[in-house]
Design a protein around this motif. Structure first.
Motif, short mmCIF file in Angstrom:
data_model
loop_
_atom_site.label_atom_id
_atom_site.label_comp_id
_atom_site.label_asym_id
_atom_site.label_seq_id
_atom_site.Cartn_x
_atom_site.Cartn_y
_atom_site.Cartn_z
N CYS A 93 0.47 -1.22 0.28
CA CYS A 93 0.16 -0.01 0.38
C CYS A 93 1.02 1.16 -0.01
O CYS A 93 0.58 2.22 -0.43
N CYS A 214 -13.21 -0.36 8.30
CA CYS A 214 -12.19 -0.61 7.51
C CYS A 214 -11.98 0.08 6.18
O CYS A 214 -13.25 0.39 5.16
N SER A 215 -11.23 0.49 5.74
CA SER A 215 -10.89 1.57 4.58
C SER A 215 -12.04 -0.23 3.17
O SER A 215 -11.61 -1.48 3.58
N LYS A 325 -10.98 5.14 4.35
CA LYS A 325 -12.03 4.85 4.61
C LYS A 325 -12.78 5.30 3.46
O LYS A 325 -13.96 4.74 3.52
#
Ligand code: COA
Length: 394
Positions: A93, A214-215, A325
């Motif tokens: 990421c 959570c994203s 998010k």
């Protein structure tokens, strides 16, 4: 040398052509079309033509697994008539942050003058199970065989709760805040306010993290030109930092902070001579709600365990884009999007200086960037920091 802090750069690092596609479940778009879109947008905004680009760096985590398309450097180079040198950079990421660093080194070494940095990921063309498996590759194979990615962050959340008394409500407030900020971002995946109750009632993913902690799984792309000349500059990179930690959580000295984030932040601040509290926007890597709490503490905005009071008093500065998010998290695109977003905000006069923190995996890779107005004082070719007074802003 990335790891040798210095307040002085051999060249300015101007940002122009900041471009962000819509983020979301974009089933009618291909990875290629998202990349083409941000190239067009970026060059149009920077008033450049394809022939003006010396090199391209593309950030992507897993197109080989998501799309069956590896060799992204060649794919992107083929979109230009002159086939510029192009490489793909991968760091889970944190791919976007690392791609920016790569371009910065190209400029600082004098190799190229104008480098286009693209971040892109198309995650929704495979099943949810396949996506979870691919994302788990950002952790060590041994831990990957024991836990999903959300489960690793759940473990970190539990440790933080145990050590500092962090509550579910502290975590939830991050999700509510970032969905609220995303309402003002036309490119965000979610344009929906959520309440504390919504988060607490959303399906459990990995205790204590629920779906709204959570994203999401996202498609999207972002781009920005980094250049040594000030043509159409929107902002500039005033500092950067990069640090690593153990890939395994088992190898960490702490499970309640990401030390790589702290070290990368110290490097960046020493380059800018700025203090962490002096930024007026922080784009933080909130892949899970607990990750934003780690980030606020690890970059030094408050003491460990004291983030809740900080958030209550400074919510308008934290993840104005909606963060991962609310805006979405197409993993390879995120790091470039953070810096592109800050450059746009600076150009619009909404903020004066911004800070971006981008991490890979559970914090094993950390990249931070300080973004400031393009206006600089030049002294014999050496760039020094300047601050633009409010009265000088357009
Ligand atoms: N936030 C808000 N809404 C979400 C969401 C999220 N993270 N994930 C899904 N939704 C919404 C969907 O839009 C959908 O809404 P709809 O019914 O109105 O269309 C609904 O919830 C169900 O979506 P679905 O795709 O079935 O969810 P899922 O259960 O397959 O996936 C997660 C949910 C949380 C497991 C998934 O988003 C996930 O794995 N997130 C973490 C990604 C990750 O690890 N990234 C790397 C971090 S470094």
């Amino acid at each position: 040398m990335i790891n040798a802090p210095s307040p002085i750069f051999s060249s300015p690092l101007y940002l122009s052509g900041a471009s962000i596609s819509d983020f979301g479940e974009l089933w009618d778009r291909s990875l290629e079309s998202l990349i083409e879109h941000v190239i067009e947008e970026s060059l149009r905004t920077a008033q450049l033509e394809k022939k003006d680009i010396d090199a391209v760096v593309v950030a992507n985590m897993s197109a080989g697994q998501f799309e069956g398309q590896s060799h992204l450097g060649a794919l992107v180079s083929s979109m230009f008539p002159q086939f510029p040198p192009a490489i793909r950079v991968e760091g889970a990421c944190a791919s976007g942050g690392l791609a920016l660093l790569t371009a910065e080194q190209y400029i600082l070494s004098g190799t190229y003058q104008r480098v286009l940095v693209i971040g892109a990921e198309k995650m929704t063309d495979v099943s949810a199970q396949e996506t979870t498996d691919i994302l788990a590759g950002a952790s060590h194979v041994i831990e990957e065989s024991l836990a999903t990615f959300p489960a690793l962050y759940a473990l970190l959340a539990k440790e933080h709760m145990r050590e500092y008394g962090t509550t579910r409500e502290n975590l939830v407030s991050i999700a509510v805040k970032n969905h609220h900020h995303a309402m003002n971002n036309p490119h965000a995946q979610f344009h929906k306010e959520i309440t504390i109750e919504d988060v607490l009632k959303s399906p459990m993913v990995a205790d204590p993290l629920r779906l709204l902690d959570c994203s999401p799984i996202s498609d999207g792309a972002s781009a920005v030109v980094i250049s040594s000349d000030s043509h159409r500059a929107q902002a500039r990179i005033a500092g950067f930092g990069h640090a690593q930690d153990s890939l395994t959580l088992a190898g960490r000295s702490s499970l309640t902070s990401f030390e790589a984030t702290s070290r990368a932040t110290k490097q960046a601040l020493s380059r800018t001579e700025a203090k962490i509290a002096e930024f007026d926007a922080y784009e933080l890597h909130d892949c899970f709600t607990i990750a934003e709490i780690f980030a606020i503490e690890d970059i030094g905005l408050c003491k460990k365990g004291a983030s809740q009071a900080y958030i209550e008093n400074h919510s308008d500065k934290l993840n104005k884009s909606g963060g991962l998010k609310g805006c979405g998290h197409p993993v390879g695109a995120t790091g470039v999007k953070q810096v592109a977003f800050l450059a746009q905000q600076i150009e619009l006069g909404i903020i004066e200086r911004g800070f971006a923190q981008n991490i890979g995996g559970a914090g094993a890779t950390a990249v931070v960037h300080c973004v400031e107005p393009a206006k600089v004082n030049e002294n014999k070719g050496i760039v020094k920091n300047t601050r633009i007074k409010k009265s000088e802003k357009k």
